[in-house]
Design a protein around this motif. Structure first.
Motif, short mmCIF file in Angstrom:
data_model
loop_
_atom_site.label_atom_id
_atom_site.label_comp_id
_atom_site.label_asym_id
_atom_site.label_seq_id
_atom_site.Cartn_x
_atom_site.Cartn_y
_atom_site.Cartn_z
N LYS A 751 0.85 -1.19 0.00
CA LYS A 751 0.00 0.00 0.00
C LYS A 751 0.89 1.24 0.00
CE LYS A 751 -0.48 0.01 5.05
NZ LYS A 751 -1.44 -0.07 6.19
N SER A 752 0.33 2.32 -0.48
CA SER A 752 1.05 3.58 -0.52
C SER A 752 0.48 4.51 0.54
CB SER A 752 0.92 4.23 -1.90
OG SER A 752 1.46 5.54 -1.88
N LEU A 753 1.39 5.09 1.35
CA LEU A 753 1.02 6.05 2.39
C LEU A 753 1.70 7.37 2.07
CD1 LEU A 753 1.56 3.77 5.52
CD2 LEU A 753 -0.60 4.26 4.38
N ALA A 754 0.91 8.41 1.82
CA ALA A 754 1.47 9.72 1.47
C ALA A 754 1.38 10.64 2.68
CB ALA A 754 0.71 10.31 0.29
N PHE A 755 2.55 11.20 3.07
CA PHE A 755 2.64 12.08 4.23
C PHE A 755 2.97 13.50 3.78
CE2 PHE A 755 3.66 7.85 5.75
CZ PHE A 755 2.89 7.74 6.89
N ARG A 756 2.35 14.46 4.42
CA ARG A 756 2.67 15.87 4.19
C ARG A 756 3.53 16.34 5.34
NH1 ARG A 756 -1.78 18.70 1.44
NH2 ARG A 756 -0.62 17.71 -0.27
N ILE A 757 4.73 16.86 5.00
CA ILE A 757 5.69 17.28 6.02
C ILE A 757 5.82 18.79 5.94
CG2 ILE A 757 8.07 17.03 6.83
CD1 ILE A 757 8.01 14.27 5.32
N VAL A 758 5.52 19.44 7.06
CA VAL A 758 5.56 20.89 7.14
C VAL A 758 6.78 21.29 7.96
CG1 VAL A 758 4.34 22.98 7.87
CG2 VAL A 758 3.06 21.01 6.98
N MET A 759 7.65 22.17 7.36
CA MET A 759 8.89 22.60 8.03
C MET A 759 8.92 24.13 8.09
SD MET A 759 11.49 19.87 6.26
CE MET A 759 10.53 19.73 4.75
N GLN A 760 9.49 24.63 9.20
CA GLN A 760 9.58 26.08 9.41
C GLN A 760 10.54 26.35 10.55
OE1 GLN A 760 6.09 28.08 10.94
NE2 GLN A 760 6.39 29.80 9.52
N ASP A 761 11.31 27.42 10.41
CA ASP A 761 12.24 27.85 11.46
C ASP A 761 11.81 29.22 11.93
OD1 ASP A 761 14.82 29.05 12.65
OD2 ASP A 761 15.29 26.92 12.40
N THR A 762 12.08 29.51 13.19
CA THR A 762 11.66 30.80 13.74
C THR A 762 12.72 31.88 13.54
OG1 THR A 762 12.58 30.21 15.90
CG2 THR A 762 10.24 29.68 15.50
N GLN A 763 13.94 31.49 13.10
CA GLN A 763 15.03 32.47 13.01
C GLN A 763 15.47 32.79 11.57
OE1 GLN A 763 16.01 33.93 15.84
NE2 GLN A 763 14.50 32.61 16.90
N ARG A 764 15.15 31.89 10.64
CA ARG A 764 15.65 32.11 9.28
C ARG A 764 14.81 31.32 8.30
NH1 ARG A 764 18.56 27.51 8.05
NH2 ARG A 764 18.97 26.17 9.85
N THR A 765 15.03 31.63 7.02
CA THR A 765 14.39 30.88 5.95
C THR A 765 15.18 29.61 5.69
OG1 THR A 765 13.59 32.92 4.94
CG2 THR A 765 13.65 30.97 3.54
N LEU A 766 14.49 28.51 5.54
CA LEU A 766 15.16 27.21 5.35
C LEU A 766 15.76 27.11 3.95
CD1 LEU A 766 12.55 24.84 7.06
CD2 LEU A 766 14.71 25.69 8.00
N GLU A 767 16.91 26.47 3.88
CA GLU A 767 17.58 26.21 2.61
C GLU A 767 17.09 24.89 2.04
OE1 GLU A 767 19.66 28.26 1.19
OE2 GLU A 767 19.90 29.70 2.85
#
Length: 792
Positions: A751-767
């Motif tokens: 079976k296929s399981l699709a996950f949504r991953i949310v990323m964020q930093d409070t000090q800078r923009t992520l590379e």
């Protein structure tokens, strides 16, 4: 107790309306349960004298009657009643009269004018008897309004008495209360001892003095047993709910209703020798007047003569005690039987009687001689006779004692919260026929023989409160130092939880903690429930150990009323055997929240397609109720739930409840139609709330990546999602499943399981490199720990 208002007013007639009278009695503790007229409203009906009766010329069953209604000329009335006869007096509705459902007009009946209608009891709304006209007394005044003649403006009042107020099981008792409440004097009928004409008497033997401590008897010879009961007496007893039988029976019922003393009249010709009050011999049988054959218990007193038992003492007469139309000599009985000797005896035999109802609550033990004199007085007035002396047997040591009760003025003020003058208190107590003696700090009060309920100081204070008026006691708000109680932020109240559940579109129900044993077996697999020693109903014999049974019962009741969508919840206590687990040794009593949803997921509407509520709908409700805490769902088994659609609720790895579809077997057994979804959770787990903690709000953009993993069909989501979250670094704000797929493009068993991953930093923009590294780390964890791979 039911009685006629006019009868009560003949004993005490305060200037109060019917409504005011009933309110006064209710506020004094004699709750008025019913208050209804003895007859419906009608007008224009008078007493009429039938002067002559002739056959109708054109009808075999009709008659032409000439009727005197007190007017200048008699009226011609066509009547079809079979009992109409010249000389009788009957009710007549004149032209223009209004009867229940009909207005009387001048009419032609088979060509003959009729100027009114002669009435039966049914036409007046007095009874269902329509076999013929209602005959009136020969001394009825022609032309008198029938409502006045029959006292039809009277009302029947039924009061609901508490068991301690047996003194009010008579008109005299209620009138005493009314007199004390209003100050209007009593008008008690004078009871004059009858002059002895004969010397005949029967000896009385108290062989069981503990069961009968006073017995009075009198012989009256030469009575006319066929004498009719006077209409006034008949009306009074019938309006008190007792059927009129014959005068000699009616007079005993009348005296019982009037002054509260049950009596019995024996046919003296059926008696042999002395009268004995004794206990039964082993195996002794008695056929009662209700044709019930009984074997009295060893502690049930009998009234007997020298040869046979005659009656069950204080309960009911036997076959040899009845009065017949041939009775000429009468033996009147008036006795005192202590409440303990009568209580429960009639109920044990499956019936009750007016006498036992009074004796088991307490009858005035000084009333017996007065009652027999009152009955004698009425018998002599109506059916004649020659009375003998009253024979009385007494066992003084077994009579109730009236011990004085000390009443302190200060105690009255303390209990009632008001200060009453001593003179006022004394007057109130004396108005209740209490003997009052002044003391330095209050009174010494001795209750009368008819009051069985005054034994302690608080009983007297209650009497003062009743007479003063409960509604006259001011409601003074309490004065005290008040402080705000701390409201902890880590715990919410059960009421707050109730509001949360109600906001999820559930309705609260409260069901019995007593349930069917079958519910415990079906929904909890509980073979040893807590059994009630004295259940209120046969189907409520055990204590519940789960809330599911009550919720299913509620659904079944709604299904029978064609209600399709049902969403209910309950917070209640459950009971299970567990030694030393609760305040009652051997029983645990946890509080739980249970909920059930059945039928459509949403109310019917045009904007959303209709679908049946399912497991995931209730799962969302549970997650919302636990938020912000995360609850885990682990596959489990529960006796009430579908084996493949059931999960255990876990909080921090500890099981706190279950959720799932009801087992189809139970849905079919209880005729539920569609299968409902339920959950049941320990209440303590739901009331805990994490302490609020500040989290900085980032001003930088979020990065969202989707990760599709191919995993074995046997892989449960919970462990995989928990593993990904545990491996995620601090910049990962959320990992959530948004799609599940199996089929074309995947191997069998995958079976296929699709996950949504949310990323964020409070000090800078992520590379991008940081984001790619996070995804790579999560994919590595999925491969290593869960045998999952990236979907191509």
């Amino acid at each position: 107790m039911q009685f006629s208002e006019s009868w009560l007013r003949s004993l005490c007639n305060p200037a109060l309306s019917n409504e005011e009278l009933c309110h006064l009695l209710t506020m004094a503790g004699l709750e008025v349960e019913e208050n209804e007229p003895v007859a419906p409203e009608f007008a224009g009906v008078v007493v009429a004298h039938v002067l002559s009766v002739e056959k109708h010329p054109d009808a075999d069953k009709l008659k032409l009657c000439s009727v005197d209604v007190g007017e200048a000329a008699p009226l011609q009335i066509v009547c079809g009643a079979p009992n109409v006869a010249a000389g009788m007096k009957v009710p007549c509705a004149r032209v223009g009269a209004t009867l229940p459902g009909i207005e009387i007009k001048k009419a032609k009946v088979r060509g003959i004018e009729s100027h009114g209608m002669l009435c039966s009891a049914r036409e007046l709304g007095l009874s269902e008897d329509h076999a013929g006209l209602l005959p009136l007394a020969a001394d009825a005044i022609v032309g008198e309004d029938i409502r006045k003649h029959l006292d039809l403006d009277d009302r029947k009042i039924t009061i609901k008495l508490t068991p301690n107020r047996a003194d009010c099981l008579s008109l005299l008792g209620v009138a005493r209360e009314l007199s004390a409440l209003t100050g209007v004097p009593l008008n008690v009928p004078a009871i004059n001892p009858a002059a002895t004409v004969i010397d005949d008497q029967r000896a009385i033997r108290l062989d069981a003095p503990a069961s009968c401590s006073r017995y009075c008897g009198r012989i009256i010879r030469g009575v006319n047993a066929n004498a009719p009961t006077p209409e006034w007496m008949k009306r009074r007893i019938e309006r008190s709910g007792i059927r009129s039988i014959s005068f000699l029976v009616d007079v005993t019922n009348y005296v019982m209703l009037e002054i509260g003393q049950p009596l019995h009249a024996f046919d003296d010709a059926e008696l042999a020798g002395a009268i004995h009050v004794r206990l039964p011999t082993p195996g002794e049988k008695l056929l009662l007047l209700n044709e019930q054959a009984v074997v009295p218990g060893p502690d049930t007193a009998l009234i007997a003569d020298d040869e046979k038992p005659l009656a069950m003492a204080g309960i009911m007469g036997g076959e040899h005690s009845g009065i017949t139309n041939t009775t000429r000599d009468l033996f009147l009985e008036s006795a005192f039987f202590p409440p303990a000797a009568i209580a429960g005896k009639a109920r044990a035999l499956g019936f009750s009687s007016d006498a036992s109802h009074r004796y088991e609550r307490g009858v005035d033990f000084e009333l017996q001689r007065r009652a027999i004199e009152r009955a004698t007085q009425l018998v002599l007035e109506t059916c004649g006779g020659r009375p003998g002396p009253v024979v009385e047997a007494v066992a003084p040591e077994h009579l109730p004692q009236r011990r004085p009760v000390t009443l302190r003025i200060a105690r009255v003020a303390r209990v009632l919260g008001i200060t009453l003058p001593e003179e006022r208190i004394e007057a109130m107590l004396k108005s209740l026929s209490l003997q009052v003696e002044r003391l330095a700090e209050g009174f010494r009060v001795t209750p009368p023989s008819f009051r069985f309920d005054i034994e302690i100081e608080e009983d007297l204070i209650e009497e003062i409160a009743r007479l003063h008026g409960y509604d006259s006691i001011p409601s003074a708000p309490p004065v005290a130092r008040m402080a705000m109680m701390p409201a902890g932020e880590s715990q919410k109240s059960a009421m707050a939880l109730r509001r949360q559940v109600a906001e999820r579109d559930f309705h609260e129900v409260v069901t019995y903690s007593f349930v069917e044993a079958a519910w415990e077996t079906d929904f909890a697999a509980n073979a040893a429930p807590v059994v009630l020693a004295n259940p209120i109903a046969s189907q409520m014999g055990v204590m519940r150990s789960t809330l599911i049974g009550g919720l299913v019962g509620t659904l079944a009741a709604n299904r029978k009323r064609q209600i399709e969508r049902v969403r209910v919840f309950e917070i209640g206590r459950c009971f299970r055997r567990e030694a030393g687990a609760g305040p009652v040794d051997g029983f645990a009593q946890p509080l739980r929240l249970g909920a059930l949803a059945a039928g459509p997921a949403q109310p019917e509407q045009w904007g959303v397609p209709s679908r049946r509520v399912d497991f995931y709908d209730l799962k969302a409700d549970v997650e919302a109720l636990f938020a912000p805490r995360r609850v885990e769902f682990a596959k489990a088994a529960h006796p009430a739930l579908h084996p493949a659609r059931c999960a255990e609720l876990r909080l921090d790895g500890v099981g706190v409840g279950y959720i799932g579809e009801l087992h189809p077997r139970w849905a079919q057994k209880y005729e539920l139609g569609t299968v409902p979804v339920v959950f049941e959770v320990e209440l303590s787990a739901m009331l805990v709330t994490p302490f609020p903690a500040y989290a900085e709000v980032s001003r930088f953009p979020v990065v969202v990546r989707d990760l599709a993993l191919v995993a074995p069909q046997s892989q449960a989501l919970g462990p995989l999602l928990a593993g990904l979250k545990a491996a995620a670094p601090a910049i990962v704000r959320d990992v959530a499943l948004f799609d599940v797929y199996s089929g074309k493009g995947l191997a069998e068993g995958e079976k296929s399981l699709a996950f949504r991953i949310v990323m964020q930093d409070t000090q800078r923009t992520l590379e991008d490199a940081e984001v790619d590294a996070v995804i790579a780390d999560l994919l590595a964890v999925a491969r290593r720990d869960f045998s999952a791979s990236l979907r191509g």
